[in-house]
Write a protein that holds these residues in place. Structure first.
Motif, PDB file in Angstrom:
ATOM      1  N   UNK A  21       0.854  -1.185   0.000  1.00  0.00           N
ATOM      2  CA  UNK A  21       0.000   0.000   0.000  1.00  0.00           C
ATOM      3  C   UNK A  21       0.892   1.237   0.000  1.00  0.00           C
ATOM      4  N   UNK A  22       0.592   2.187  -0.877  1.00  0.00           N
ATOM      5  CA  UNK A  22       1.401   3.398  -0.968  1.00  0.00           C
ATOM      6  C   UNK A  22       0.511   4.626  -0.843  1.00  0.00           C
ATOM      7  N   UNK A  23       1.101   5.680  -0.337  1.00  0.00           N
ATOM      8  CA  UNK A  23       0.438   6.986  -0.274  1.00  0.00           C
ATOM      9  C   UNK A  23       1.313   7.982  -1.024  1.00  0.00           C
ATOM     10  N   UNK A  24       0.715   8.716  -1.948  1.00  0.00           N
ATOM     11  CA  UNK A  24       1.487   9.675  -2.720  1.00  0.00           C
ATOM     12  C   UNK A  24       1.575  11.004  -1.976  1.00  0.00           C
ATOM     13  N   UNK A  25       2.792  11.524  -1.887  1.00  0.00           N
ATOM     14  CA  UNK A  25       3.049  12.846  -1.323  1.00  0.00           C
ATOM     15  C   UNK A  25       3.505  13.736  -2.473  1.00  0.00           C
ATOM     16  N   UNK A  26       2.833  14.850  -2.676  1.00  0.00           N
ATOM     17  CA  UNK A  26       3.153  15.714  -3.818  1.00  0.00           C
ATOM     18  C   UNK A  26       4.594  16.207  -3.758  1.00  0.00           C
ATOM     19  N   UNK A  27       5.267  16.120  -4.903  1.00  0.00           N
ATOM     20  CA  UNK A  27       6.552  16.786  -5.022  1.00  0.00           C
ATOM     21  C   UNK A  27       6.348  18.293  -5.023  1.00  0.00           C
ATOM     22  N   UNK A  28       7.426  19.031  -4.843  1.00  0.00           N
ATOM     23  CA  UNK A  28       7.328  20.488  -4.679  1.00  0.00           C
ATOM     24  C   UNK A  28       7.991  21.198  -5.852  1.00  0.00           C
ATOM     25  N   UNK A  29       7.238  22.055  -6.499  1.00  0.00           N
ATOM     26  CA  UNK A  29       7.784  22.912  -7.555  1.00  0.00           C
ATOM     27  C   UNK A  29       8.604  24.002  -6.872  1.00  0.00           C
ATOM     28  N   UNK A  30       9.916  24.085  -7.146  1.00  0.00           N
ATOM     29  CA  UNK A  30      10.748  25.061  -6.441  1.00  0.00           C
ATOM     30  C   UNK A  30      10.308  26.502  -6.661  1.00  0.00           C
ATOM     31  N   UNK A  31       9.610  26.780  -7.769  1.00  0.00           N
ATOM     32  CA  UNK A  31       9.166  28.157  -8.022  1.00  0.00           C
ATOM     33  C   UNK A  31       8.091  28.599  -7.036  1.00  0.00           C
ATOM     34  N   UNK A  32       7.489  27.647  -6.327  1.00  0.00           N
ATOM     35  CA  UNK A  32       6.450  27.990  -5.337  1.00  0.00           C
ATOM     36  C   UNK A  32       7.039  28.275  -3.960  1.00  0.00           C
ATOM     37  N   UNK A  33       8.352  28.114  -3.803  1.00  0.00           N
ATOM     38  CA  UNK A  33       8.997  28.357  -2.512  1.00  0.00           C
ATOM     39  C   UNK A  33       9.535  29.791  -2.492  1.00  0.00           C
ATOM     40  N   UNK A  37      11.765  31.609   2.564  1.00  0.00           N
ATOM     41  CA  UNK A  37      11.600  30.279   3.148  1.00  0.00           C
ATOM     42  C   UNK A  37      12.764  29.349   2.817  1.00  0.00           C
ATOM     43  N   UNK A  38      13.721  29.837   2.024  1.00  0.00           N
ATOM     44  CA  UNK A  38      14.902  29.021   1.734  1.00  0.00           C
ATOM     45  C   UNK A  38      15.675  28.761   3.037  1.00  0.00           C
ATOM     46  N   UNK A  39      16.349  27.622   3.140  1.00  0.00           N
ATOM     47  CA  UNK A  39      17.285  27.441   4.250  1.00  0.00           C
ATOM     48  C   UNK A  39      18.339  28.546   4.235  1.00  0.00           C
ATOM     49  N   UNK A  40      18.842  28.898   5.395  1.00  0.00           N
ATOM     50  CA  UNK A  40      19.734  30.055   5.520  1.00  0.00           C
ATOM     51  C   UNK A  40      20.956  29.976   4.616  1.00  0.00           C
ATOM     52  N   UNK A  41      21.477  28.784   4.438  1.00  0.00           N
ATOM     53  CA  UNK A  41      22.738  28.651   3.694  1.00  0.00           C
ATOM     54  C   UNK A  41      22.536  28.192   2.258  1.00  0.00           C
ATOM     55  N   UNK A 196      15.646  19.255  12.299  1.00  0.00           N
ATOM     56  CA  UNK A 196      16.537  20.117  13.081  1.00  0.00           C
ATOM     57  C   UNK A 196      17.794  20.446  12.283  1.00  0.00           C
ATOM     58  N   UNK A 197      18.436  19.420  11.723  1.00  0.00           N
ATOM     59  CA  UNK A 197      19.669  19.632  10.969  1.00  0.00           C
ATOM     60  C   UNK A 197      19.440  20.422   9.692  1.00  0.00           C
ATOM     61  N   UNK A 198      18.353  20.095   8.983  1.00  0.00           N
ATOM     62  CA  UNK A 198      18.186  20.575   7.618  1.00  0.00           C
ATOM     63  C   UNK A 198      17.288  21.802   7.478  1.00  0.00           C
ATOM     64  N   UNK A 199      16.417  22.029   8.460  1.00  0.00           N
ATOM     65  CA  UNK A 199      15.479  23.135   8.320  1.00  0.00           C
ATOM     66  C   UNK A 199      15.620  24.200   9.401  1.00  0.00           C
ATOM     67  N   UNK A 200      16.140  23.819  10.553  1.00  0.00           N
ATOM     68  CA  UNK A 200      16.279  24.782  11.650  1.00  0.00           C
ATOM     69  C   UNK A 200      17.697  25.349  11.689  1.00  0.00           C
ATOM     70  N   UNK A 201      18.698  24.476  11.679  1.00  0.00           N
ATOM     71  CA  UNK A 201      20.084  24.934  11.648  1.00  0.00           C
ATOM     72  C   UNK A 201      20.469  25.360  10.229  1.00  0.00           C
ATOM     73  N   UNK A 202      21.456  26.232  10.086  1.00  0.00           N
ATOM     74  CA  UNK A 202      21.897  26.638   8.740  1.00  0.00           C
ATOM     75  C   UNK A 202      22.854  25.603   8.144  1.00  0.00           C
TER      76      UNK A 202
END
Length: 335
Positions: A21-33, A37-41, A196-202
């Protein structure tokens, strides 16, 4: 991506015929970010195009969903994933190996044990801990293992210890590092650490590099990272235009390349995608993708029993130290 109905159709059919059984999670178009909201670095470069940011955000959304909904574990697969027709039997043996490496008690909430953070099952190469003693779960004579002649990735573990040898050997191990995120399981604790590593810290990077660092327990002082070598899942490349492959890069840049005449599923011996017709008709006999290198040119999935693994302990003195030329050789082991 939400508009890739072609990929969703194929994955849904493959899962149905595999009893998954699978659940689809939408990929993200980078132009919508938005940039704020980009990570600091984060920097958009030629090597890391906007698609890399969209891919990173898609995985972050999965981790956030796990935290919001208290999902204890999840198996994450990329949209070009394929798997072996024997995946349930393969993962049963991975579970045995994972439990052994964790010294799991008889009763656990997960069949894979309860003290892991990341379990890498689809990748494009990994390293092992050759500078320390290490335990392995060793499965010999596994007909689903991709042959050495087809292991074209360059990042390979050092398998020179005699107990790890064999072209049909699959290992469950604690990797030092890996690349690519074809498929992996992550616990809610691992998801929290990744955010924490990827979205909170730079410290954000391409998602596979970020998760690979989680496996470097000595550097980060945390985490139980497990993995399989060779990989359990592979990458499907459909026949026709190569521009229909990954959405991470610009399709126009691939438009000049010739069409792919034959579909392929890299790193798999008996791929589901290449045997869909047989499975759909109810046939239990499937064919090997690389018959010239296969232990069996065809198998009957209703009767084939995969071998069980055994525990192995390798001291650091048992590895042969490889020189730089050996480490870069196409079909040689890398440390």
């Amino acid at each position: 991506m939400a508009n890739r109905s072609d990929k969703r159709d194929a994955i849904a059919l493959s899962a149905y015929l595999s009893g998954l059984q699978v659940e689809f999670i939408d990929g993200v178009d980078p132009s919508t970010i938005p940039e704020k909201a980009y990570p600091q670095n984060w920097k958009i470069t030629e090597d890391e195009p906007p698609g890399t940011l969209g891919c990173w955000r898609g995985h972050m959304n999965i981790y956030r969903k796990m935290l919001n909904e208290n999902i204890q574990t999840a198996m994450v697969m990329e949209d070009d994933v394929d798997w072996d027709v024997m995946i349930k039997a393969q993962m049963t043996e991975v579970a045995r190996g994972a439990r052994y490496l964790q010294k799991a008690p008889a009763s656990t909430s997960s069949p894979y044990g309860d003290s892991w953070d990341l379990m890498v099952t689809g990748h494009c190469g990994m390293w092992n801990h050759v500078n320390e003693d290490q335990e392995y779960w060793v499965i010999n004579d596994d007909p689903t293992v991709i042959p050495a002649q087809k292991r074209t990735w360059w990042r390979k573990p050092n398998l020179t210890a005699p107990v790890l040898a064999g072209d049909r050997t699959r290992l469950v191990l604690s990797p030092n590092f890996f690349t690519c995120t074809g498929s992996y399981a992550i616990s809610i604790a691992g998801a929290a650490r990744a955010i924490y590593d990827q979205a909170v810290l730079p410290k954000a990077t391409a998602i596979d590099m970020g998760l690979g660092k989680i496996c470097r327990k000595h550097e980060y002082g945390f985490s139980t990272c497990l993995g399989t070598y060779p990989m359990i899942t592979g990458i499907h490349r459909q026949a026709g235009s190569v521009a229909k492959d990954s959405d991470r890069t610009d399709r126009k840049a691939k438009a000049h390349k010739p069409d792919r005449k034959v579909a392929q599923s890299d790193n798999l011996m008996y791929p589901v995608r290449l045997n869909l017709g047989s499975l759909l008709s109810g046939d239990t006999v499937v064919k090997a993708q690389y018959p010239q290198h296969a232990m069996f040119q065809e198998i009957d999935i209703s009767t084939l029993k995969l071998p069980q693994g055994n525990a192995a302990f390798v001291r650091k003195e048992e590895y042969t130290k490889l020189n730089k030329k050996q480490k870069r050789r196409k079909h040689h082991y890398d440390i």
